[in-house]
Design a protein around this motif. Structure first.
Motif, PDB file in Angstrom:
ATOM      1  N   THR A 134       0.853  -1.194   0.000  1.00 31.52           N
ATOM      2  CA  THR A 134       0.000   0.000   0.000  1.00 31.52           C
ATOM      3  C   THR A 134       0.888   1.243   0.000  1.00 31.52           C
ATOM      4  OG1 THR A 134      -0.084   0.103   2.407  1.00 31.52           O
ATOM      5  CG2 THR A 134      -1.818  -1.162   1.313  1.00 31.52           C
ATOM      6  N   ASP A 135       0.314   2.365  -0.456  1.00 29.75           N
ATOM      7  CA  ASP A 135       1.129   3.590  -0.549  1.00 29.75           C
ATOM      8  C   ASP A 135       1.004   4.423   0.727  1.00 29.75           C
ATOM      9  OD1 ASP A 135      -1.252   4.921  -0.655  1.00 29.75           O
ATOM     10  OD2 ASP A 135      -1.053   5.584  -2.732  1.00 29.75           O
ATOM     11  N   ALA A 136       1.509   5.633   0.697  1.00 25.24           N
ATOM     12  CA  ALA A 136       1.592   6.463   1.892  1.00 25.24           C
ATOM     13  C   ALA A 136       0.209   6.832   2.445  1.00 25.24           C
ATOM     14  CB  ALA A 136       2.387   7.729   1.599  1.00 25.24           C
ATOM     15  N   PHE A 137      -0.851   6.631   1.636  1.00 27.30           N
ATOM     16  CA  PHE A 137      -2.195   6.927   2.114  1.00 27.30           C
ATOM     17  C   PHE A 137      -2.974   5.647   2.386  1.00 27.30           C
ATOM     18  CE2 PHE A 137      -0.864  10.443  -0.565  1.00 27.30           C
ATOM     19  CZ  PHE A 137      -1.009  11.499   0.306  1.00 27.30           C
ATOM     20  N   GLY A 138      -2.290   4.510   2.347  1.00 20.37           N
ATOM     21  CA  GLY A 138      -2.951   3.244   2.594  1.00 20.37           C
ATOM     22  C   GLY A 138      -3.736   2.710   1.409  1.00 20.37           C
ATOM     23  N   ARG A 139      -3.547   3.311   0.243  1.00 17.86           N
ATOM     24  CA  ARG A 139      -4.282   2.820  -0.925  1.00 17.86           C
ATOM     25  C   ARG A 139      -3.594   1.578  -1.476  1.00 17.86           C
ATOM     26  NH1 ARG A 139      -4.541   8.692  -3.677  1.00 17.86           N
ATOM     27  NH2 ARG A 139      -2.334   8.390  -3.309  1.00 17.86           N
ATOM     28  N   ASP A 140      -4.407   0.628  -1.976  1.00 21.84           N
ATOM     29  CA  ASP A 140      -3.886  -0.644  -2.462  1.00 21.84           C
ATOM     30  C   ASP A 140      -3.215  -0.458  -3.825  1.00 21.84           C
ATOM     31  OD1 ASP A 140      -3.477  -3.413  -2.656  1.00 21.84           O
ATOM     32  OD2 ASP A 140      -5.247  -3.560  -3.953  1.00 21.84           O
ATOM     33  N   ILE A 141      -1.905  -0.713  -3.881  1.00 16.38           N
ATOM     34  CA  ILE A 141      -1.172  -0.418  -5.117  1.00 16.38           C
ATOM     35  C   ILE A 141      -1.568  -1.356  -6.250  1.00 16.38           C
ATOM     36  CG2 ILE A 141       1.138  -0.266  -6.150  1.00 16.38           C
ATOM     37  CD1 ILE A 141       2.142   0.714  -3.466  1.00 16.38           C
ATOM     38  N   TYR A 142      -1.861  -2.616  -5.933  1.00 16.03           N
ATOM     39  CA  TYR A 142      -2.295  -3.550  -6.980  1.00 16.03           C
ATOM     40  C   TYR A 142      -3.521  -2.999  -7.707  1.00 16.03           C
ATOM     41  CZ  TYR A 142      -4.619  -7.609  -9.005  1.00 16.03           C
ATOM     42  OH  TYR A 142      -5.266  -8.455  -9.860  1.00 16.03           O
ATOM     43  N   SER A 143      -4.517  -2.553  -6.927  1.00  9.11           N
ATOM     44  CA  SER A 143      -5.726  -2.005  -7.548  1.00  9.11           C
ATOM     45  C   SER A 143      -5.407  -0.743  -8.332  1.00  9.11           C
ATOM     46  CB  SER A 143      -6.763  -1.662  -6.473  1.00  9.11           C
ATOM     47  OG  SER A 143      -6.974  -2.770  -5.646  1.00  9.11           O
ATOM     48  N   ARG A 144      -4.553   0.092  -7.754  1.00  9.13           N
ATOM     49  CA  ARG A 144      -4.205   1.339  -8.438  1.00  9.13           C
ATOM     50  C   ARG A 144      -3.492   1.075  -9.750  1.00  9.13           C
ATOM     51  NH1 ARG A 144      -4.770   5.893  -5.915  1.00  9.13           N
ATOM     52  NH2 ARG A 144      -2.951   7.035  -6.634  1.00  9.13           N
ATOM     53  N   VAL A 145      -2.610   0.062  -9.754  1.00  2.00           N
ATOM     54  CA  VAL A 145      -1.871  -0.237 -10.985  1.00  2.00           C
ATOM     55  C   VAL A 145      -2.821  -0.698 -12.085  1.00  2.00           C
ATOM     56  CG1 VAL A 145      -0.238  -1.853 -12.021  1.00  2.00           C
ATOM     57  CG2 VAL A 145       0.365  -0.677  -9.908  1.00  2.00           C
ATOM     58  N   LEU A 146      -3.754  -1.585 -11.741  1.00  2.00           N
ATOM     59  CA  LEU A 146      -4.667  -2.078 -12.781  1.00  2.00           C
ATOM     60  C   LEU A 146      -5.555  -0.947 -13.309  1.00  2.00           C
ATOM     61  CD1 LEU A 146      -5.851  -5.692 -12.044  1.00  2.00           C
ATOM     62  CD2 LEU A 146      -3.754  -4.823 -13.031  1.00  2.00           C
ATOM     63  N   TYR A 147      -6.061  -0.103 -12.408  1.00  2.00           N
ATOM     64  CA  TYR A 147      -6.872   1.022 -12.876  1.00  2.00           C
ATOM     65  C   TYR A 147      -5.996   2.056 -13.593  1.00  2.00           C
ATOM     66  CZ  TYR A 147     -11.160  -0.586 -10.717  1.00  2.00           C
ATOM     67  OH  TYR A 147     -12.286  -1.307 -10.413  1.00  2.00           O
ATOM     68  N   GLY A 148      -4.751   2.176 -13.146  1.00  2.00           N
ATOM     69  CA  GLY A 148      -3.815   3.103 -13.790  1.00  2.00           C
ATOM     70  C   GLY A 148      -3.512   2.688 -15.222  1.00  2.00           C
ATOM     71  N   LEU A 149      -3.478   1.358 -15.445  1.00  2.00           N
ATOM     72  CA  LEU A 149      -3.267   0.868 -16.813  1.00  2.00           C
ATOM     73  C   LEU A 149      -4.340   1.401 -17.742  1.00  2.00           C
ATOM     74  CD1 LEU A 149      -2.327  -2.911 -16.535  1.00  2.00           C
ATOM     75  CD2 LEU A 149      -0.985  -1.099 -17.572  1.00  2.00           C
ATOM     76  N   ARG A 150      -5.573   1.492 -17.222  1.00  2.00           N
ATOM     77  CA  ARG A 150      -6.673   2.010 -18.053  1.00  2.00           C
ATOM     78  C   ARG A 150      -6.346   3.419 -18.537  1.00  2.00           C
ATOM     79  NH1 ARG A 150     -12.461   0.726 -15.259  1.00  2.00           N
ATOM     80  NH2 ARG A 150     -12.561  -1.454 -15.859  1.00  2.00           N
ATOM     81  N   VAL A 151      -5.910   4.264 -17.596  1.00  2.00           N
ATOM     82  CA  VAL A 151      -5.612   5.655 -17.953  1.00  2.00           C
ATOM     83  C   VAL A 151      -4.466   5.702 -18.964  1.00  2.00           C
ATOM     84  CG1 VAL A 151      -4.967   7.918 -17.073  1.00  2.00           C
ATOM     85  CG2 VAL A 151      -6.392   6.408 -15.689  1.00  2.00           C
ATOM     86  N   SER A 152      -3.398   4.940 -18.686  1.00  2.00           N
ATOM     87  CA  SER A 152      -2.242   4.979 -19.586  1.00  2.00           C
ATOM     88  C   SER A 152      -2.611   4.490 -20.980  1.00  2.00           C
ATOM     89  CB  SER A 152      -1.113   4.128 -19.021  1.00  2.00           C
ATOM     90  OG  SER A 152      -0.620   4.729 -17.858  1.00  2.00           O
TER      91      SER A 152
END
Lengths: 305, 313
Positions: free
Chosen positions: A87-105
């Protein structure tokens, strides 16, 4: 060196293997499998890209949680069975962020590639066909090209509010000059071809010449160029977001996730590592696809680059 | 020859004018009214109007562009909104680290990339060629800051061979200066090396199939001589072109690399300017880098005539 004279015929080894009169033609394997064997780069790129796209599209079904959900109690957890990428500095789940981030990229990459190709195609054809406009349009493109692309995008982003659409617009504008130059070059060389002269002599209208003879010939180089633009747009997005001039921080793009890990990279390198791996694999897939397409579509070009 | 140089120098003028026009338009259409900013929150509309007049902001676009261009030619890039200092001064303060980084990167990249490209072309089709070109594709696919963090993590944090971050001016000694620039230069040079190596390989492949290369080999010239004297010299023009074009990559990448390695250069200044929406500063930086880029490519064009006597104008 005792035997310099030609041997007498009778000592020749008798059993020279019999060759058939006509060698059987090498039959290329047919179908998708054969195509992939002949173009391994293209195949690897396409398969990798397909995997990444599937991950992005089906992100909600792949065990992800809300990528923006804050959980201060669970911040900077190391990767574990519960938090695959930590998790990152705000406790957000990085795995989830990466998959959703792929959408944006991917969105930024694909849309930029399409928009820049269409705009570049129009400008290139007009410039290649209308002599009066050519000089002025090309000087403008030279001017735009002489601003380093990332700085150009930064300058444009500074003017507007941070949003995904504006990031796409800024990167598109930075990519247009190169596409226009490419298309113009193709148009100029085609205009001199005898078959185009023939078509004009036979009474084809300009529109017909452009659609029937010019456009089809731009497809191959433009497709290859578009894949490279797609890759470089994804890199540029991450760089813009990383320096704070890109996608708004609230949206989890791969660049933003890495930007969030910037201050902690010495102690928590995984915050940057996982999005970096996914971004690099995605761009690599697109670049391999581009190289493969180039080899498959235009073997002459393949030798040059 | 002199005529060609003059013609080429004059040809950069329209490009520079366009760049200046573009950069000026950025400030012109930038959100926020400088007159209102200077007047402050308490000012009446009449006060704002007075300041606008005194600054000449009420005049037409062309008049303001002409005046602004005149200032640029005298080296006046305006004042930063945030610090109030002249933009030219701010840039001058930060230029040394950035120029150092770019020169070290350029030298490193050329020294590494050209032999790689030559060897890859010479051994084309072998595993060595394939792995070099595979690395090159990888180079295009990894963002510069990721390479930076990776290098810093392995070679500075884990192995402790080189400093993690920071910059030492060259006036404090050559090695302390270079020591701090090695990792950033490798990170920044990664894409650039990939680019130069690829074009070197491609051009060398073409040159190596020429008759004069066969002649050179036939007369018994050592292979090294054939590759580096005969072939590379004839492949020089496209390679130099790409080295020049690639400087744009260096400029864009330097901004990010400086942020990763905490180098107090123009990159840091750019990021601060973006965060503070300091338009005159952003404008000055973009203008300066673009002019440098145009001049680099002008220099490249002039170098052609030196390396390739076939080019005559």
């Amino acid at each position: 060196m005792t035997d310099v004279l030609p041997r007498p015929l009778d000592v020749l080894p008798a059993a020279a293997p019999q060759l058939p009169d006509i060698l059987p033609p090498v039959k290329p394997r047919k179908g998708l499998w054969g195509f992939m064997l002949r173009h391994p780069t293209l195949a690897i790129g396409a398969v990798l890209l397909a995997i990444v796209v599937v991950l992005a599209v089906f992100a909600p079904l792949l065990g992800t949680v809300d990528p923006t959900a804050l959980a201060p109690a669970k911040r900077t957890r190391e990767p574990s069975a519960l938090y695959w990428f930590g998790t990152d500095a705000f406790g957000r789940d990085i795995y989830s962020r990466v998959l959703y981030g792929l959408r944006v990229s991917l969105l930024v990459g694909f849309l930029t590639a399409i928009l820049a190709s269409v705009a570049g195609l129009l400008i290139g054809i007009v410039s290649g066909y209308v002599r009066a406009l050519d000089a002025i349009v090309m000087r403008m493109m030279d001017g735009l090209m002489s601003i380093p692309p990332i700085l150009l995008a930064v300058a444009l982003m500074a003017l507007t509010r941070a949003s995904v659409e504006n990031v796409i617009m800024a990167i598109t504008i930075a990519e247009i000059p190169r596409v226009s130059r490419l298309v113009r070059g193709v148009v100029l060389s085609l205009r001199e071809q005898p078959y185009v002269d023939g078509a004009i002599a036979a009474g084809s209208t300009t529109t017909r010449v452009i659609f029937k003879h010019i456009l089809p010939n731009t497809v191959a180089p433009l497709t290859v160029q578009a894949t490279y633009i797609c890759g470089s747009a994804m890199i540029t997005e991450s760089i813009l977001s990383f320096i704070g001039a890109g996608t708004p921080p609230i949206i989890p793009s791969l660049g933003n996730i890495m930007a969030d890990g910037r201050t902690l990279w010495q102690v928590k390198p995984y915050i940057i590592l996982f999005p970096a791996i996914f971004l690099s694999i995605t761009v690599l897939a697109v670049n391999l696809l581009g190289d493969g397409l180039r080899d498959a579509l235009d073997p002459r070009l393949a030798k040059r680059i | 020859m002199l005529g060609y140089i003059l013609k080429r120098v004059l040809a950069t003028i329209p490009v520079m004018v366009f760049v200046a026009l573009f950069v000026f338009s950025l400030l012109y259409i930038a959100p926020g009214d400088p007159a209102a900013v200077i007047a402050g929150d308490q000012a009446s509309p009449e006060d704002v109007e007075k300041i606008r007049k005194s600054l000449g902001l009420d005049r037409p676009f062309i008049a303001r562009f002409a005046e602004w261009s005149g200032q640029i030619l005298r080296g006046d890039l305006g004042r930063s909104i945030f610090t109030g200092l002249p933009v030219a001064e701010l840039i001058a303060q930060r230029i040394e680290p950035t120029v150092s980084l770019m020169i070290v990167t350029l030298l490193l990249s050329v020294i590494v990339a050209i032999p790689i490209g030559v060897v890859a072309a010479w051994m084309s089709g072998t595993w060595l060629d394939r792995s070099f070109m595979g690395l090159a594709v990888l180079g295009f696919s990894i963002p510069v800051f990721v390479v930076g963090y990776l290098l810093a993590y392995v070679f500075a944090l884990q192995l402790d061979w080189l400093p993690v971050q920071g910059y030492t001016p060259i006036s404090k000694g050559f090695w302390p200066w270079l020591e701090n620039l090695i990792l950033p230069a490798i990170a920044l040079g990664f894409v650039y090396i990939a680019l130069i190596a690829r074009i070197t390989r491609a051009t060398m492949l073409e040159v190596l199939s020429q008759d004069y290369v066969r002649t050179a080999r036939a007369k018994g010239l050592a292979e090294g001589g054939v590759l580096f004297l005969h072939a590379l010299k004839n492949a020089a023009v496209p390679i130099i072109t790409v080295i020049g074009i690639g400087v744009a990559l260096l400029i864009g990448g330097a901004v990010v690399t400086e942020s990763v390695f905490a180098i107090p250069g123009l990159g840091r200044l750019t990021i601060d300017a973006i965060v503070r929406r300091d338009y005159p500063l952003i404008q000055g930086i973009v203008l300066m880098f673009s002019f440098v880029y145009v001049l680099v490519n002008l220099a490249v064009d002039l170098i052609y005539t030196l390396v390739d006597p076939r080019i005559r104008y």
